[in-house]
Write an enzyme that holds these catalytic residues in place. Structure first.
Site, PDB file in Angstrom:
ATOM      1  N   LYS A 143      23.468 -57.176 -48.024  1.00 58.49           N
ATOM      2  CA  LYS A 143      22.576 -57.429 -47.056  1.00 58.49           C
ATOM      3  C   LYS A 143      21.305 -56.427 -46.546  1.00 58.49           C
ATOM      4  O   LYS A 143      21.959 -55.207 -46.949  1.00 58.49           O
ATOM      5  CB  LYS A 143      23.454 -57.910 -45.727  1.00 58.49           C
ATOM      6  CG  LYS A 143      23.718 -59.435 -45.881  1.00 58.49           C
ATOM      7  CD  LYS A 143      24.374 -60.064 -44.729  1.00 58.49           C
ATOM      8  CE  LYS A 143      24.550 -61.614 -45.104  1.00 58.49           C
ATOM      9  NZ  LYS A 143      25.096 -62.154 -44.292  1.00 58.49           N
ATOM     10  N   ARG A 193      33.383 -61.361 -47.687  1.00 57.34           N
ATOM     11  CA  ARG A 193      32.665 -62.173 -48.705  1.00 57.34           C
ATOM     12  C   ARG A 193      31.802 -61.398 -49.483  1.00 57.34           C
ATOM     13  O   ARG A 193      30.903 -60.977 -48.947  1.00 57.34           O
ATOM     14  CB  ARG A 193      31.899 -63.284 -47.971  1.00 57.34           C
ATOM     15  CG  ARG A 193      31.009 -64.381 -48.529  1.00 57.34           C
ATOM     16  CD  ARG A 193      30.407 -65.297 -47.572  1.00 57.34           C
ATOM     17  NE  ARG A 193      29.400 -66.267 -48.511  1.00 57.34           N
ATOM     18  CZ  ARG A 193      28.180 -66.122 -48.537  1.00 57.34           C
ATOM     19  NH1 ARG A 193      27.780 -65.020 -48.361  1.00 57.34           N
ATOM     20  NH2 ARG A 193      27.491 -67.110 -49.187  1.00 57.34           N
TER      21      ARG A 193
END
Length: 289
Positions: A232, A268
């Site tokens: 991210k 995740r």
């Protein structure tokens, strides 16, 4: 920063066909995207067979949970109907289910997609809209599925310019607590609920780093915390690297390890093998195993 061991609601829980003791084990979730525009994912593909092969590779690398997505969260994308999303995810879920008893979740905020995914073999709804769509919570309650309730301000596809929080951790925790209470009120059993603070979802790098440092305040709610930090922007910006950089693998492992140190119990990820090794090491260091 001291290690935080959360007192979990139903630490031993059955999710789909698998049972996990989340007081002793960190679950690695592999990402399977059938999307053209998931900018974080080097493995994304619009071909169903390729997505199923990504899932098979993740399982070989040690993933116990697979998250299938057909829609990116980002706001700069063309409209996508529920029917189109179903066409993307249902064949992949069905193909994985035919080959494995691993946990399968579908990353969606639409009840019609959730229902189709359940019929295809999914066990969990991973809802980045926090169960705000009418009918989603009642559908999950009726099917007996598990759910990941994720924090975001606007939800998938919505523009949120310059997100602002007075206290990002307390506001995220308040949202998750309220949405979990709503879920229970709709008939979803507490032992079916996971929560996700939504790193980078309508948040700046500072917000996401603060959530990571203070994740124990969210884990204190008792619902197992899932974190979705992989590749991210807050990691890229913290490292000063471009999307797709090899350094993102190491940065993701570092962020996930910090989150586990503060109570996260599901991670995740795109790089399953690296994170499986890191989480097994983290379990040993934390005395969980």
């Amino acid at each position: 920063m001291q290690v935080y061991y959360p007192k979990l609601i139903a630490p031993v829980r059955r999710v789909g066909r698998r049972e996990f003791d989340l007081s002793r084990h960190i679950v690695v979730m592999g990402i399977v995207n059938r999307t053209p525009n998931s900018g974080l994912d080097p493995n994304r593909s619009m071909e169903a067979d390729a997505a199923i092969k990504t899932a098979e590779r993740a399982l070989r690398d040690g993933a116990e949970w697979l998250d299938v997505g057909g829609r990116a969260f980002r706001s700069d994308q063309p409209p996508l109907s529920g029917a189109e999303e179903i066409d993307r995810v249902a064949p992949v879920i069905k193909g994985i289910r035919e080959k494995s008893d691993a946990v399968i979740s579908v990353d969606t905020h639409l009840p019609e997609v959730a229902e189709a995914a359940y019929k295809a073999g999914a066990d969990v709804i991973n809802d980045t809209n926090g169960l705000r769509a009418p009918g989603m919570a009642s559908l999950i309650a009726e099917t007996g599925m598990s759910v990941v309730i994720t924090h975001s301000i606007g939800g998938p596809g919505e523009v949120v310019a310059r997100p602002h929080y007075e206290n990002v951790v307390s506001e995220v925790a308040d949202f998750l607590r309220q949405r979990a209470d709503t879920a229970v009120g709709c008939g979803i059993r507490p032992e079916k609920i996971f929560i996700d603070p939504g790193h980078d979802l309508n948040k700046t790098t500072e917000h996401s780093n603060t959530i990571t440092r203070r994740l124990g305040e969210i884990a204190a709610m008792g619902y197992p915390v899932l974190v979705a930090c992989s590749n991210k922007h807050f990691i890229r910006e913290s490292l000063g690297v471009a999307p797709g950089s090899e350094a993102l693998k190491a940065g993701t492992i570092a962020a996930n390890t910090a989150c586990v140190y503060q109570g996260a119990r599901v991670v995740r990820v795109h790089d399953v093998a690296g994170n499986v090794a890191a989480m097994r090491a983290a379990e040993s260091v934390l005395g969980l195993g």
